[in-house]
Design an enzyme around this catalytic site. Structure first.
Site, PDB file in Angstrom:
ATOM      1  N   GLY A  59     -30.028 -48.337  68.929  1.00  0.00           N
ATOM      2  CA  GLY A  59     -28.955 -47.429  68.577  1.00  0.00           C
ATOM      3  C   GLY A  59     -29.412 -45.996  68.713  1.00  0.00           C
ATOM      4  O   GLY A  59     -30.604 -45.709  68.905  1.00  0.00           O
ATOM      5  N   ASP A  96     -30.876 -36.812  53.681  1.00  0.00           N
ATOM      6  CA  ASP A  96     -29.905 -37.431  54.593  1.00  0.00           C
ATOM      7  C   ASP A  96     -29.546 -38.842  54.129  1.00  0.00           C
ATOM      8  O   ASP A  96     -29.567 -39.794  54.912  1.00  0.00           O
ATOM      9  CB  ASP A  96     -30.466 -37.469  56.014  1.00  0.00           C
ATOM     10  CG  ASP A  96     -29.369 -37.714  57.072  1.00  0.00           C
ATOM     11  OD1 ASP A  96     -28.175 -37.534  56.736  1.00  0.00           O
ATOM     12  OD2 ASP A  96     -29.708 -38.084  58.208  1.00  0.00           O
ATOM     13  N   LYS A 149     -27.227 -41.667  53.503  1.00  0.00           N
ATOM     14  CA  LYS A 149     -25.936 -42.074  54.055  1.00  0.00           C
ATOM     15  C   LYS A 149     -25.994 -43.573  54.323  1.00  0.00           C
ATOM     16  O   LYS A 149     -27.095 -44.167  54.378  1.00  0.00           O
ATOM     17  CB  LYS A 149     -25.636 -41.308  55.340  1.00  0.00           C
ATOM     18  CG  LYS A 149     -26.701 -41.462  56.425  1.00  0.00           C
ATOM     19  CD  LYS A 149     -26.423 -40.561  57.617  1.00  0.00           C
ATOM     20  CE  LYS A 149     -27.528 -40.676  58.667  1.00  0.00           C
ATOM     21  NZ  LYS A 149     -27.294 -39.781  59.820  1.00  0.00           N
TER      22      LYS A 149
END
Length: 894
Positions: free
Chosen positions: A23, A138, A140
């Site tokens: 990804g 970060d 998330k």
């Protein structure tokens, strides 16, 4: 194969075999690879080329070392990092699962329990990293990996490493660290120095999405989202999903507060609130706004928006910061009187009480018709208390977090749980614990002090095998742990570290057991401690002063100096205080120097007459001389007692002992010339003797390695009877023959039970004592010195403090608040006859471990210690402090 992938494959071919791309994100592309050296699957993240060009390899690798040192089960480890052919990369374990983003894309909303569990696990990882000065920046769903239901946080500290390596040149990359949907307001406005509270906001945003199906703020562009983060309030969770528990909704709202100072101070506190069913947002508003507008990022934001948006922003800021017109709740103190039939049980020398988390219920040890004690429940909205069936012998209760069940310790060293709905108690631990309190942790475990090492242990509330958590560190002089209190964060347990005490004015330490390592470390001097949801350690000193200090339950450290709140809390054999999570404090008042007792003559019908109205003090025990003309008595305080001799012809008393510490439990020799007593002057408790007229010095009668806590000579002087031990299950009775053929023989010395309060009959042929072998203290009799020739139980509903009548035909003892007398026959064998009740002992001092009274030569009247001599409240009266947290915050300045 693309040129980039071909270059990367070649550059890393000596260490990793690249298999395929997994990804790509804003900062990096992720590849699946095989670690050739360790023969394992790994994930390699390669930074975008334009980002790598700005950062520089050396600086990035240097900064990422901080992340490599993080070791936590919920943090994805960093295996390797480096530079190859211009690529900056770092290597992590390959997790064969899915990301939280994948799961949310598939399910939209998660189950409440699952969402809370994921959040608390991630919060634990955050708290660990924050304590190592690493902020994620970060958080998330894409960075939370799920494998077998367990979350693992990826890219921990990578954003910090990128930011630090780039310095002020991040704008050159065209990237913003952090994802707008989960950015904190201070991160959205490019505040440079972020704190751990920024991560807490981001985690709150992730939880919000797991519960409601969408992040707290959405928009068509990053700019719209950032504007909403700064200016808009997120819709309350319960408006979007009514099944969310109030404490979960309140915890989420607090994590999403605009101002960092209004959020949880630590991620551990966030996790604790999510699992605390009574957590609620405070009603008080934020601090008052200053005359000047906020500076820094807020001013820069206001300058960059339209006039309408700026006005809206200022309006909302005023709404956040305006002072709350409601004043603090008043602190209210009052005495709570209990009816005599519902009074606190004090036979063991101390009260035993607990409050539910919300403060609406109080459970305490009170009287019982069938046993020494049982538990009573007092509801806040009821005028009286009611006994809890099946809790005979119960004391030292502690509530489950939901307030629906109570665990308690019994006097025969069992741990049980009873539901307040009326179900019978459940036995969890059978005779494997010391009677030193307990705590019901947020993890569903009950924490208690284990026998024989005095260490901290835990057991599931549903039953199972006990597990050792921590053992005392004898190298630091710690004898045992006591009075455990599990922290809401689950990271530690507050305990009292009881020491091998050589001087009784030494205090123990209040400390904390780290659940991760099992290490127990001292925090502050004291005898009892509790964590307050206000973020403080509340603890009690030996002098009865209640103290508080700021405490970080994530770091398990004090964060500031201790401040005295008030004094006057009673301490006897255990602390007499309970604190709820809503700020209700209940305690038994301390008997100060003006709260004294007196020696009185009490006839068999209960008629009382003062021995000497001028002789008032803090009495512990008394002993009449053989001729009945003098009285030896112990007077003093918790830390200092002395033996005094009182002539019973109204002449003043004279002090017999002069030594710091405990000098107590006097007994006369047969000729009345000397008094034996226990003293701690030799380093531990030993038996001494001194002439009753005060001449000469005290001589050592018995000095053992073990503590000697009771001792006296037989009527014929041939035997010294003594009791050793000061701990549960370690009190035993022995006899030592005098003369050249001296030998010590066990009299009542079963290591499984306590045997105390020995006393010989006038002819020296029968020994009465107290044992808890049936599950409660009862009086027993054995022949002496041939103790194995028989054994008879004398009391049957509890019995303490036995004493033979001078006639030898009666035996006195205390039971169920009364002085009892039982007729005995000793020929041809021992037998008990009728038991009669003489008078109530509720107004007199009762001592579980040693007799506190004596009887006259004609057996018709007793020398007793009458409490409440100057009209102070009885032990059944409790002092209640409502809104205690307001006083705590006012005195500690927060």
């Amino acid at each position: 194969m693309t040129d980039t992938l071909a270059r990367l494959t070649t550059a890393l071919s000596d260490r990793y075999a690249i298999e395929r791309e997994l990804g790509a994100g804003g900062m990096a592309t992720v590849y699946l690879a095989h670690d050739l050296k360790h023969d394992r699957k790994v994930a390699i993240k390669v930074l975008r080329p334009e980002l790598a060009a700005v950062l520089g390899a050396d600086r990035f690798i240097q900064e990422i070392k901080t992340t490599a040192n993080l070791q936590h089960p919920n943090i994805l480890a960093l295996y390797d990092s480096g530079e190859a052919d211009g690529f900056l990369y770092y290597v992590m374990p390959f997790i064969d699962g899915e990301t939280l983003r994948d799961k949310l894309n598939r399910e939209t909303q998660l189950g409440i329990d699952e969402a809370v569990k994921i959040t608390t696990d991630v919060a634990d990882a955050l708290d660990y990293a924050h304590r190592h000065n690493v902020i994620h920046r970060d958080i998330k769903p894409e960075n939370i990996l799920l494998h077998d239901g367990r979350p693992t946080v990826a890219d921990f500290g990578i954003a910090l490493a990128v930011s630090a390596a780039a310095g002020g040149r991040m704008t050159e990359t065209g990237l913003s660290l952090g994802t707008p949907l989960y950015m904190s307001p201070e991160q959205a406005t490019a505040e440079k120095d972020l704190t751990n509270r920024s991560d807490i906001y981001s985690l709150g945003a992730v939880l919000y999405e797991m519960l409601t199906g969408e992040p707290p703020h959405t928009g068509n562009s990053a700019q719209q989202i950032i504007m909403k983060i700064v200016t808009d309030e997120a819709r309350p969770v319960m408006e979007l999903r009514k099944s969310v528990p109030p404490n979960v909704a309140a915890s989420t709202a607090k994590a999403l507060e605009k101002l960092p100072a209004d959020r949880f101070a630590t991620a551990a506190e966030f996790a604790g609130a999510l699992t605390n069913p009574v957590f609620a947002l405070p009603t008080a508003g934020a601090a008052a706004v200053t005359d000047a507008l906020p500076s820094g990022p807020w001013k820069r934001l206001a300058a960059g928006v339209t006039a309408v948006a700026a006005i809206l922003l200022l309006t909302i800021l005023w709404g956040w910061l305006r002072p709350d017109p409601r004043p603090p709740k008043p602190v209210i103190r009052y005495t709570l009187a209990l009816a005599e039939e519902e009074a606190l049980h004090s036979a063991s020398g101390g009260a035993s009480l607990a409050l539910s988390s919300d403060g609406s219920r109080m459970v305490y040890a009170g009287p019982s018709d069938e046993a020494v004690s049982q538990l009573w429940l007092r509801e806040r909205d009821q005028l009286g208390a009611r006994p809890l069936p099946g809790t005979d012998l119960g004391h030292q209760p502690f509530f489950s977090p939901d307030g629906q069940r109570v665990a308690f310790v019994t006097s025969d060293s069992k741990l049980k749980v009873v539901a307040l709905g009326g179900e019978p108690p459940v036995l969890l631990v059978d005779s494997d614990l010391l009677r030193l309190g307990g705590s019901w942790g947020p993890d569903g475990y009950l924490y208690f002090v284990q026998r024989p090492n005095g260490g901290l242990a835990k057991i599931p509330s549903t039953g199972g095998m006990p597990e050792v958590v921590s053992v005392p560190d004898s190298s630091k002089g710690v004898l045992r742990h006591s009075w455990p209190h599990a922290l809401p964060s689950g990271k530690g347990v507050i305990v009292t570290l009881q020491k091998v005490i050589n001087r009784v004015d030494e205090e123990d330490d209040v400390g904390v057991v780290d659940m991760e390592t099992g290490e127990a470390r001292a925090l502050v001097r004291g005898v009892w401690g509790r964590y307050s949801v206000t973020g403080h350690l509340v603890f009690l000193r030996l002098d009865g002063a209640l103290m508080a200090a700021p405490f970080d339950q994530g770091r398990l450290e004090l964060m500031g100096p201790a401040v005295q709140l008030f004094a006057g809390i009673g301490i006897t054999f255990w602390p007499e205080v309970a604190l709820s999570e809503t700020g209700r404090l209940v305690y038994v008042g301390q008997r100060t120097t003006t709260t004294l007792s007196e020696a009185v003559w009490v006839d068999r019908d209960g008629t009382a007459e003062t021995v000497d109205p001028n002789w008032i003090g803090q009495f512990e025990s008394v002993a009449l001389s053989p001729d009945g003309t003098r009285l030896a008595a112990t007077l003093g305080s918790v830390t200092q007692t002395e033996v005094w001799i009182k002539q019973l012809d109204w002449r003043p008393a004279s002090r017999l002992t002069f030594m710091d510490g405990l000098n107590r439990r006097p007994a006369w020799t047969r000729d009345g010339r000397s008094v034996t007593f226990i003293s701690i002057r030799g380093g531990n408790r030993d038996l001494y003797a001194k002439r009753a007229d005060g001449a000469g010095s005290a001589d050592v009668v018995l000095d053992l390695a073990a503590d000697v806590d009771e001792g006296f000579w037989s009527p014929d002087g041939d035997w010294l009877i003594f009791r050793t031990g000061t701990m549960d299950g370690e009190r035993d009775i022995f006899a030592l023959r005098s003369g050249p053929d001296s030998a010590t023989v066990p009299v009542a010395a079963d290591s499984r039970f306590d045997e105390i309060a020995p006393v010989l009959s006038p002819d020296g042929r029968w020994l009465a004592y107290v044992s808890n072998e049936t599950g409660q203290d009862e009086v027993w009799v054995r022949p002496f010195p041939n103790v194995d020739a028989g054994r008879w139980q004398v009391s049957f509903r509890g019995g303490t403090e036995p004493l033979w009548a001078h006639s030898g035909r009666e035996l006195f003892y205390k039971s169920q608040g009364s002085m009892k007398v039982v007729g005995v026959q000793t020929s041809p064998t021992f037998a008990t006859l009728e038991v009669r009740e003489l008078f109530s002992t509720r107004d007199y001092f009762n001592f579980a471990y040693h007799r506190s009274y004596d009887v006259s030569a004609d057996d018709q009247r007793f020398v007793m210690i009458r409490t409440n001599a100057v009209g102070e409240p009885a032990i059944g009266d409790l002092i209640v402090v409502e809104n205690f947290f307001e006083e705590l915050k006012a005195k500690l300045g927060n």
